[in-house]
Design an enzyme around this catalytic site. Structure first.
Site, PDB file in Angstrom:
ATOM      1  CG  HIS A 374      -2.263   0.613   0.970  1.00 55.36           C
ATOM      2  ND1 HIS A 374      -2.446   1.693   0.127  1.00 55.36           N
ATOM      3  CD2 HIS A 374      -3.491   0.321   1.444  1.00 55.36           C
ATOM      4  CE1 HIS A 374      -3.727   2.022   0.108  1.00 55.36           C
ATOM      5  NE2 HIS A 374      -4.377   1.195   0.894  1.00 55.36           N
ATOM      6  CE1 TYR A 488      -8.414   7.001   7.898  1.00 59.45           C
ATOM      7  CE2 TYR A 488      -9.534   5.719   6.213  1.00 59.45           C
ATOM      8  CZ  TYR A 488      -8.478   6.524   6.602  1.00 59.45           C
ATOM      9  OH  TYR A 488      -7.490   6.838   5.702  1.00 59.45           O
ATOM     10  CB  SER A 490     -10.386   5.340   2.574  1.00 59.38           C
ATOM     11  OG  SER A 490     -11.104   4.266   2.024  1.00 59.38           O
ATOM     12  CB  THR A 501      -6.701   8.641   1.159  1.00 62.45           C
ATOM     13  OG1 THR A 501      -5.780   8.523   2.242  1.00 62.45           O
ATOM     14  CG2 THR A 501      -6.470   7.531   0.152  1.00 62.45           C
TER      15      THR A 501
END
Length: 659
Positions: A374, A488, A490, A501
């Protein structure tokens, strides 16, 4: 810090209006040849130079948004203290840090204020990247069952991936654009005009017709890229000279060229022959499978990698690192969606190299998925690649079930890599496997499909499908645990140069009020009142979504200010030492959504030990989610509560009594 401040996966693009974005169609100058996916008349990077810069929000707006997000999580006494600390920060050291961040940003116009700190966050994180970072997205099966044979699909996807690589590097890949008014901009006329607008102005030309080009700076790291473990901060190595594919099977490593010395894709029949050779190879599983080391804590892996180099494995590791990508061939079929998720997210660890920018994992029955590292990029780039590979491999497959392998000597073309392991490395692999098994055995996954309605119905009710999904998670958590928690979601900021992001904070005073009404005492409210609450939630969520997509959240700004203070060696400001600040960044509900015809399922692990990792998708007539947890939470009960919550919401909208 990485686990506290980011979702495992940023798998979506948010539009800046309620219009449905439309992906750019391919208008090409004719692409019948087999080397390219398309030949765009607009160069791939045509808009990159003129992309707008990611804005730094006004400092007072960031503080206001932060406090709005804290309000549903705190009682009055806690909130008053947090509010005071936030205002002190706004009027004191925070103001100075903000001004310095703005000045720094003005001096670095080639990038965004978040890009450097975000790379640091990922690359300095020392936890294993397995579960803590790498997500997966599985491919939809080929609509023709006979093309889902492992050999045929692996060959076709490899060829399509190489077509993508060549198309991108030649500048023939269509630029990534979202059209908010497709009738005006998703046309051949628009493309013919925009290609003549200088690249320094091209973004403005697209903007005039409501088309939004996206940042494509991450794409070059899709191929030939590997995360290299280093003490304290890893590095990303990209070596575009690599022409070979890395294939893993039964923990053994194989390489063969998929691009020839002239830069052409190796014949599909030869790739088929080489993959058949690997699938037929009866070499046993190694006693000490090297792939487990990529699941280690990063500092430990850095030390072990140096040991590997010292043991004369430099050439073999260079082959692994510079391979175009990694293809993992698993020798078993997929039983169900939970099995699919476990296998594609982590598997047994035996047949993976988690450090590659991405791996295509393919099981015996042709079930395929991408697992990606990532740090180098976000879901927008990976999803574009997945969409193109799926479309090309299903609509223009390089081989068919009737195709014959080329009569080549694959034993010469395919090289099995050998690694020299001393006793300390063997012991380290055994230790890494033990830790890997312990981690993945603690992970539970459950899936849910709500079949009573989806996007189409919610739109008739003038409600945001995403807002309703997020409300169902708030209701489910309240039903299961009796409280509202840090959440959360994204959101891509790829509309800006080097955007990454931003966070949407779905838990709000509106979702809290609505959840409590629907879960705890629905009989106290009239159907009209309940519907009104749903619309309030939807409207506010839409506002948060728009703000986040425009770079107007609060999370990245506060993160950058903290990173700046830390880099200057300043004491950590009080706002960051406030317990509620730690709590709002302890994301118990970490959520991410995407829908695409190419994607069957996506998922990731929780980002905290007592959290849920919620991958979800809202389809035309159904809503699905794929949720993970560790033993601190009951994931099966949670997905049941999500289903119950959606049931209740749809009952209210259809004037049915709540059960």
């Amino acid at each position: 810090m990485a686990r506290l401040l980011t979702s495992s996966s940023a798998l979506r693009w948010r539009t800046i209006t309620s219009s449905q974005p439309v992906l750019l169609r391919a208008y090409s100058s004719g692409s019948s040849d087999t080397e390219y996916l398309q030949r765009s008349i607009v160069p791939t990077m045509h808009f990159q130079k003129s992309l707008p810069r990611l804005p730094i929000p006004k400092f007072e707006d960031t503080i206001k948004r932060y406090l709005n997000a804290q309000r549903p999580l705190l009682d009055d006494v806690q909130f008053k203290k947090t509010e005071q600390l936030a205002l002190n920060f706004q009027n004191g050291v925070g103001k100075q840090l903000h001004e310095e961040l703005v000045q720094q940003d003005k001096q670095n116009k080639h990038t965004s204020y978040i890009s450097g700190p975000w790379f640091d966050m990922y690359l300095c994180a020392r936890d294993s990247i397995v579960l803590n970072s790498n997500p997966f997205m599985s491919f939809t099966p080929d609509p023709r069952p006979e093309y889902n044979s492992q050999l045929i699909r692996a060959t076709n996807m490899t060829v399509s991936a190489m077509r993508f690589l060549k198309t991108m590097r030649a500048g023939y890949l269509e630029p990534e654009i979202f059209h908010l008014n497709p009738a005006k901009s998703d046309t051949l006329t628009f493309r013919k005009l925009i290609r003549f607008v200088p690249s320094s102005l091209s973004w403005y030309g697209a903007y005039m017709v409501n088309a939004y080009p996206l940042d494509m700076s991450q794409y070059f790291r899709l191929f030939n890229c590997t995360r290299i473990p280093k003490p304290n901060r890893d590095e990303l190595l990209t070596d575009e000279k690599g022409r070979h594919l890395l294939v893993l099977r039964k923990g053994n490593f194989y390489v063969f060229d998929v691009i020839d010395k002239d830069g052409n894709i190796v014949k599909a029949s030869e790739i088929q022959a080489h993959l058949q050779h690997i699938l037929s190879d009866n070499t046993p599983t190694p006693e000490f499978p090297l792939g487990y080391l990529t699941s280690e804590e990063r500092n430990k892996w850095a030390v072990l990698r140096q040991k590997l180099l010292d043991n004369e494995n430099e050439e073999a590791l260079a082959k692994v690192d510079s391979a175009v990508f990694c293809l993992c061939l698993d020798d078993f079929p997929i039983k169900d969606r939970v099995h699919l998720s476990h296998n594609m997210l982590h598997g047994s660890g035996l047949n993976r190299w988690f450090d590659k920018s991405f791996s295509i994992i393919m099981t015996e029955d042709g079930t395929a998925a991408i697992n990606f590292e990532h740090s180098w990029g976000d879901g927008v780039a990976v999803l574009r690649f997945q969409n193109e590979v799926f479309k090309d491999s299903t609509q223009r497959p390089a081989i068919s079930p009737e195709s014959c392998s080329a009569p080549v000597d694959s034993s010469k073309a395919v090289q099995r890599l050998h690694f020299n392991l001393d006793d300390s490395l063997k012991a380290a692999i055994t230790d890494a496997k033990t830790k890997f098994d312990t981690s993945v055995n603690a992970l539970s996954i459950a899936t849910m499909e709500f079949k009573k309605g989806g996007k189409e119905f919610l739109k008739t009710q003038k409600l945001s499908p995403d807002a309703i999904s997020q409300l169902s998670f708030q209701m489910a958590f309240l039903r299961q645990y009796g409280k509202t928690t840090a959440t959360y979601e994204s959101c891509s900021t790829a509309a800006f140069k080097h955007g990454r992001t931003e966070t949407i904070r779905p838990a709000s005073i509106y979702t809290k009020k609505c959840s409590e009404a629907l879960v705890m005492n629905p009989s106290k409210h009239s159907p009209a009142e309940l519907r009104s609450m749903l619309h309030e939630c939807s409207k506010y969520h839409g506002q948060l979504t728009k703000e986040a997509a425009m770079g107007q959240g609060f999370d990245r700004h506060l993160f950058a200010l903290r990173h700046l203070a830390s880099s200057k060696g300043l004491p950590i400001p009080e706002i960051y030492q406030d317990i509620p600040y730690a709590q709002i960044n302890h994301n118990v509900l970490s959520t991410s959504t995407l829908t695409s015809p190419a994607v069957q399922l996506g998922g990731f692990a929780p980002v905290v030990p007592d959290g849920f990792g919620v991958g979800y998708g809202v389809h035309d007539d159904w809503i699905g989610c794929n949720v993970s947890s560790y033993p601190a939470r009951d994931v099966r009960q949670f997905v049941q509560c999500v289903h119950q919550s959606l049931d209740d919401i749809f009952s209210v909208l259809q004037d049915k009594p709540l059960k």
